[in-house]
Enzyme design. Structure first.
Site, PDB file in Angstrom:
ATOM      1  N   CYS A 170       3.399  77.730 -10.134  1.00 31.37           N
ATOM      2  CA  CYS A 170       3.915  78.119  -9.207  1.00 31.37           C
ATOM      3  C   CYS A 170       4.116  80.035  -9.401  1.00 31.37           C
ATOM      4  CB  CYS A 170       4.216  77.488  -7.401  1.00 31.37           C
ATOM      5  SG  CYS A 170       6.203  77.964  -8.230  1.00 31.37           S
ATOM      6  N   LYS A 214      11.647  65.711  -2.562  1.00 28.86           N
ATOM      7  CA  LYS A 214      11.403  68.075  -2.852  1.00 28.86           C
ATOM      8  C   LYS A 214      10.386  68.229  -1.080  1.00 28.86           C
ATOM      9  CE  LYS A 214       9.180  72.281  -4.692  1.00 28.86           C
ATOM     10  NZ  LYS A 214       8.890  72.655  -5.768  1.00 28.86           N
ATOM     11  N   ARG A 255       2.199  74.071   0.850  1.00 32.83           N
ATOM     12  CA  ARG A 255       2.347  72.914  -0.588  1.00 32.83           C
ATOM     13  C   ARG A 255       2.548  71.103   0.090  1.00 32.83           C
ATOM     14  NH1 ARG A 255       6.281  77.187  -3.584  1.00 32.83           N
ATOM     15  NH2 ARG A 255       4.227  78.537  -4.317  1.00 32.83           N
ATOM     16  N   GLU A 275      10.561  57.773  -4.372  1.00 31.18           N
ATOM     17  CA  GLU A 275      10.300  58.419  -5.713  1.00 31.18           C
ATOM     18  C   GLU A 275      11.347  58.065  -6.267  1.00 31.18           C
ATOM     19  OE1 GLU A 275       7.808  60.578  -5.692  1.00 31.18           O
ATOM     20  OE2 GLU A 275       6.239  60.520  -4.115  1.00 31.18           O
ATOM     21  N   LYS A 312      16.391  68.166  -2.079  1.00 30.78           N
ATOM     22  CA  LYS A 312      16.141  69.365  -2.237  1.00 30.78           C
ATOM     23  C   LYS A 312      15.319  69.907  -0.380  1.00 30.78           C
ATOM     24  CE  LYS A 312      13.006  73.266  -3.625  1.00 30.78           C
ATOM     25  NZ  LYS A 312      11.920  73.347  -4.031  1.00 30.78           N
ATOM     26  N   SER A 321      16.873  78.669  -1.336  1.00 31.78           N
ATOM     27  CA  SER A 321      16.969  80.189  -0.533  1.00 31.78           C
ATOM     28  C   SER A 321      17.123  80.617   0.898  1.00 31.78           C
ATOM     29  CB  SER A 321      15.612  81.008  -1.140  1.00 31.78           C
ATOM     30  OG  SER A 321      14.671  80.214  -0.647  1.00 31.78           O
TER      31      SER A 321
HETATM   32  C1  PBG Z   1       8.641  76.120  -7.080  1.00 34.12           C
HETATM   33  C2  PBG Z   1       9.887  75.807  -6.659  1.00 34.12           C
HETATM   34  C3  PBG Z   1       9.857  76.576  -5.374  1.00 34.12           C
HETATM   35  C4  PBG Z   1      11.867  76.040  -5.130  1.00 34.12           C
HETATM   36  C5  PBG Z   1      12.292  75.687  -6.065  1.00 34.12           C
HETATM   37  N1  PBG Z   1      11.338  75.381  -7.329  1.00 34.12           N
HETATM   38  C6  PBG Z   1       9.418  76.868  -3.579  1.00 34.12           C
HETATM   39  C7  PBG Z   1       8.661  76.616  -3.664  1.00 34.12           C
HETATM   40  O1  PBG Z   1       8.888  74.991  -3.315  1.00 34.12           O
HETATM   41  O2  PBG Z   1       8.049  76.329  -2.610  1.00 34.12           O
HETATM   42  C8  PBG Z   1      12.428  76.510  -3.898  1.00 34.12           C
HETATM   43  C9  PBG Z   1      14.000  76.640  -4.368  1.00 34.12           C
HETATM   44  C10 PBG Z   1      14.906  77.335  -3.024  1.00 34.12           C
HETATM   45  O3  PBG Z   1      13.934  78.021  -1.725  1.00 34.12           O
HETATM   46  O4  PBG Z   1      15.292  77.960  -3.454  1.00 34.12           O
HETATM   47  N2  PBG Z   1       8.654  74.877  -7.712  1.00 34.12           N
HETATM   48 ZN    ZN Z   2       6.027  75.252  -7.809  1.00 36.03          ZN
END
Ligand code: PBG
Ligand code: ZN
Length: 331
Positions: free
Chosen positions: A123, A200, A222, A238, A253, A279
């Site tokens: 990405c 995720k 996504r 998963e 996550k 984040s």
């Molecule tokens: C993308 C990825 C993301 C994060 C880690 N790898 C963003 C997403 O999936 O949109 C998120 C990490 C974070 O928010 O700190 N593959």
């Molecule tokens: Zn990505």
């Protein structure tokens, strides 16, 4: 009125005994992983607007950052790259001289003790911001799973060649762990580990990361390849799949709000487990702390200990460096 001296003493003794007999020992810096964003084509560190205290780091400063992390007692970093060049197919992602590959080489040369995990996704490299290569379908676009996992394998091999200890595929494509594992073996890197982003969720807590990695999807979202937070059984399924495909560690996550998932997976699968405090979690705590509304150190250590209590063996957190400092002075 104060307590009589003896009662105070007893209470202190009780407290000390409770600390010794804790079910979950206090979190240590050794269980934390620090994310680092390395950006191509800048010469100075640049603070991320929505993540005060977190920076995009130029290649020239990556070794200094890595050493700072290692000295703090945090044993590992996870790298994310922000390349100069983006295109439809994310072609810069697997380049031997790509930004992440260069960063891995530099860190492994100057700070070889530091464990280097590298995020494997597209990405940050695609012009459309999706995690894989797209194909046209009726009514729009969809991710081309087969082409994407091949591209992911190429990225992982290029990271291994640069010296990465672990590849962390986060694109959520079917079969990504198996394809990467086979490619690593075939290319002579059987010992490069795989940390699978097995679980995720499609989360609004990734917002600030998309600022940091300059990777918001330009259209769509996504949701087609990330999980629905109303479900938890598929999380275990998963994770089990990824373990079967050869993952060395699985990940959940986000972390906040998903402790039940962490707990369930650990209990059910008893496999090395990481969680990613993302984040948005960082930004919420940091802004409240900057406003003076919460006790930052108290809140962060409470949450990190909570993730550990739930079952996480490793915690990826933007607070890793600060937490390590707080833990040193805590004693
Ligand atoms: C993308 C990825 C993301 C994060 C880690 N790898 C963003 C997403 O999936 O949109 C998120 C990490 C974070 O928010 O700190 N593959
Ligand atoms: Zn990505």
């Amino acid at each position: 009125m104060s307590f009589p001296e003896t009662r105070m003493r007893d209470r202190r003794k009780d407290h000390a005994a409770r600390m010794r007999n804790r079910e979950t020992p206090e979190i240590t810096a050794g269980e934390l992983v620090m994310p680092i964003f390395v950006k191509e084509g800048i010469s100075r560190k640049k603070e991320i607007r929505s993540m005060p205290g977190i920076f995009q780091t130029p290649l020239g400063e990556i070794v200094r950052e890595a050493k700072r992390v290692y000295r703090s007692g945090v044993p590992a970093v996870i790298l994310f790259g922000i390349p100069k060049h983006k295109d439809e197919e994310g072609s810069a992602s697997g380049a031997e001289d790509g930004i992440v590959q260069k960063a891995i080489r530099a860190i492994k040369k100057e700070a070889p003790e530091l464990t280097v995990i590298a995020d494997v996704c597209m990405c940050e490299y695609t012009s459309h911001g999706h995690c894989g290569i797209l194909k046209k379908v009726r009514g729009g676009y969809d991710v081309d799973n087969d082409r994407t996992i091949k591209a992911l394998a190429k990225i992982a091999v290029s990271y291994a060649r640069a010296g990465a200890d672990m590849a962390a595929p986060s694109a959520m494509m079917d079969g990504q762990v198996k394809t990467i594992k086979e490619a690593l073996r075939a290319n002579g890197f059987p010992r490069t580990g795989i940390m699978a982003y097995s679980v995720k969720y499609a989360s609004s807590l990734y917002g600030p990361f998309r600022d940091a990695a300059e990777s918001p999807p330009k259209f769509g979202d996504r949701k087609t390849y990330q999980m629905d937070y109303h479900n938890s059984k598929e999380a275990i399924a998963e994770a089990r799949l990824d373990i079967g495909e050869g993952a060395d560690m699985v990940m959940v996550k986000p972390a906040m709000g998903y402790e039940d998932i962490i707990y369930g997976i650990k209990k059910e699968l008893e496999f090395p487990l990481a969680c990613y405090s993302v984040s948005g979690e960082y930004s919420m705590i940091k802004t409240a702390a900057l406003a003076g509304y919460i006790d930052e150190r108290g809140v962060v250590l409470e949450l990190l200990n909570g993730f550990k209590r739930a079952g996480a063996d490793l915690i990826i957190t933007y607070y890793a460096l600060e937490a390590a400092k707080w833990l040193k002075s805590r004693k």
